[in-house]
Design a protein around this motif. Structure first.
Motif, PDB file in Angstrom:
ATOM      1  N   LEU A 159       0.809  -1.218   0.000  1.00 11.78           N
ATOM      2  CA  LEU A 159       0.000   0.000   0.000  1.00 11.78           C
ATOM      3  C   LEU A 159       0.842   1.269   0.000  1.00 11.78           C
ATOM      4  N   ALA A 160       2.116   1.152   0.363  1.00 11.33           N
ATOM      5  CA  ALA A 160       2.963   2.340   0.538  1.00 11.33           C
ATOM      6  C   ALA A 160       3.038   3.190  -0.730  1.00 11.33           C
ATOM      7  N   SER A 161       3.020   2.550  -1.889  1.00 17.05           N
ATOM      8  CA  SER A 161       3.116   3.295  -3.150  1.00 17.05           C
ATOM      9  C   SER A 161       1.784   3.863  -3.612  1.00 17.05           C
ATOM     10  N   ARG A 162       0.742   3.657  -2.796  1.00 13.29           N
ATOM     11  CA  ARG A 162      -0.611   4.128  -3.114  1.00 13.29           C
ATOM     12  C   ARG A 162      -1.096   3.596  -4.462  1.00 13.29           C
ATOM     13  N   PRO A 163      -1.141   2.279  -4.584  1.00  9.31           N
ATOM     14  CA  PRO A 163      -1.543   1.664  -5.857  1.00  9.31           C
ATOM     15  C   PRO A 163      -3.048   1.777  -6.078  1.00  9.31           C
ATOM     16  N   SER A 164      -3.455   1.508  -7.310  1.00  9.35           N
ATOM     17  CA  SER A 164      -4.878   1.405  -7.621  1.00  9.35           C
ATOM     18  C   SER A 164      -5.304  -0.051  -7.766  1.00  9.35           C
ATOM     19  N   MET A 165      -4.320  -0.951  -7.929  1.00 10.24           N
ATOM     20  CA  MET A 165      -4.593  -2.378  -8.080  1.00 10.24           C
ATOM     21  C   MET A 165      -3.710  -3.181  -7.142  1.00 10.24           C
ATOM     22  N   LEU A 166      -4.275  -4.255  -6.580  1.00 11.10           N
ATOM     23  CA  LEU A 166      -3.532  -5.145  -5.703  1.00 11.10           C
ATOM     24  C   LEU A 166      -3.739  -6.570  -6.192  1.00 11.10           C
ATOM     25  N   VAL A 167      -2.633  -7.284  -6.403  1.00 12.35           N
ATOM     26  CA  VAL A 167      -2.689  -8.693  -6.774  1.00 12.35           C
ATOM     27  C   VAL A 167      -2.321  -9.501  -5.531  1.00 12.35           C
ATOM     28  N   ALA A 168      -3.281 -10.239  -4.998  1.00 11.50           N
ATOM     29  CA  ALA A 168      -3.071 -11.023  -3.778  1.00 11.50           C
ATOM     30  C   ALA A 168      -3.015 -12.495  -4.152  1.00 11.50           C
TER      31      ALA A 168
END
Length: 268
Positions: free
Chosen positions: A161-170
């Protein structure tokens, strides 16, 4: 709204002595911010290959990966900016954190590399991120081996989350954790998805959690998407025999969610 799209993606590998292996075959789907899509399939179905292609750890053999309609970059600063927008939470929190560095270092590093906040605000941002993943700031100067598996995975989520993403691949984010703490981590991901308006690709082999935490489900079998649709439809009214086999081999999702009650779902 940000949209990530795979369009007719195929991935082939050359295997010494065995010729060519097709890991993905003409895979197409899209993921938008504010949406959770579950990718379900058994080991070897191609789930992690999709994750690596999205994060540009692997390149497609054919087809395209698009972000807001434009082909994603493959090198240089543009690729780095893309990777700020699309971050990955790896399966193994024991291996994804460097044991020689403190928790502070793991979260500070993307903040400084991506210049997310001014230098004099980095410390405060680290504390904010720890709070977002429900960790006490007392862990900040510890090393990964001093934390539990669930705490380590929360650190990995904070780092993503630190880079303030718009997408997360879990990628199977709870499969390496004790059963007793899996629900807490999944609830955290669901809360963050809503609060941060993230698009989440949730890779799993567990149909029950796929239905519980996702808006849509895709079923992958031997590199082919054999079924996709709204989560309830895919689980309760599967159209493909492989989906039915997966469902029948899993704990009864109807009984599971009847026991949990509708208010237990993070999607409600």
């Amino acid at each position: 709204m940000t949209t990530l799209e795979l369009s007719h993606v195929t991935k082939r590998y050359r295997v010494r002595g065995a010729g060519e292996m097709r890991a993905l075959d003409d895979v197409s789907f899209s993921l938008s911010s504010g949406q959770t899509v579950a990718l379900v399939g058994q080991s070897g179905s191609g789930k992690s290959t999709i994750a690596k292609i999205i994060t540009q750890l692997e390149r497609v053999s054919s087809g395209q990966v698009l972000l807001d309609g434009a082909p994603i970059p493959t090198r240089g600063r543009a690729l780095r900016r893309y990777r700020q927008q699309v971050r990955m939470v790896f399966q193994d929190p024991f291996a994804s954190l460097n044991p020689y560095h403190t928790i502070r270092h793991h979260i500070e590093r993307p903040l400084r590399l991506d210049r997310v906040v001014p230098g004099d605000q980095v410390e405060a941002e680290v504390h904010r991120l720890l709070d977002r993943v429900r960790l006490d700031s007392s862990v900040i100067d510890r090393r990964p081996h001093e934390l539990s598996g669930g705490q380590r995975q929360r650190v990995a989520i904070a780092r993503a989350l630190a880079s303030r993403p718009s997408m997360l691949v879990a990628d199977e984010p709870v499969s390496m954790l004790d059963v007793s703490i899996r629900l807490g981590v999944l609830n955290l991901l669901a809360d963050l998805q809503r609060e941060e308006d993230l698009g989440v690709l949730y890779i799993t082999h567990d149909l029950a959690t796929a239905r519980h935490f996702s808006d849509r489900i895709m079923v992958l079998h031997h590199g082919v998407v054999v079924e996709q649709g709204p989560a309830d439809d895919v689980i309760l009214r599967p159209q493909h025999e492989y989906t039915r086999a997966l469902r029948d081999a899993s704990p009864d999702p109807d009984k599971h969610f009847a026991a949990s009650g509708p208010s237990a779902s993070p999607r409600s």
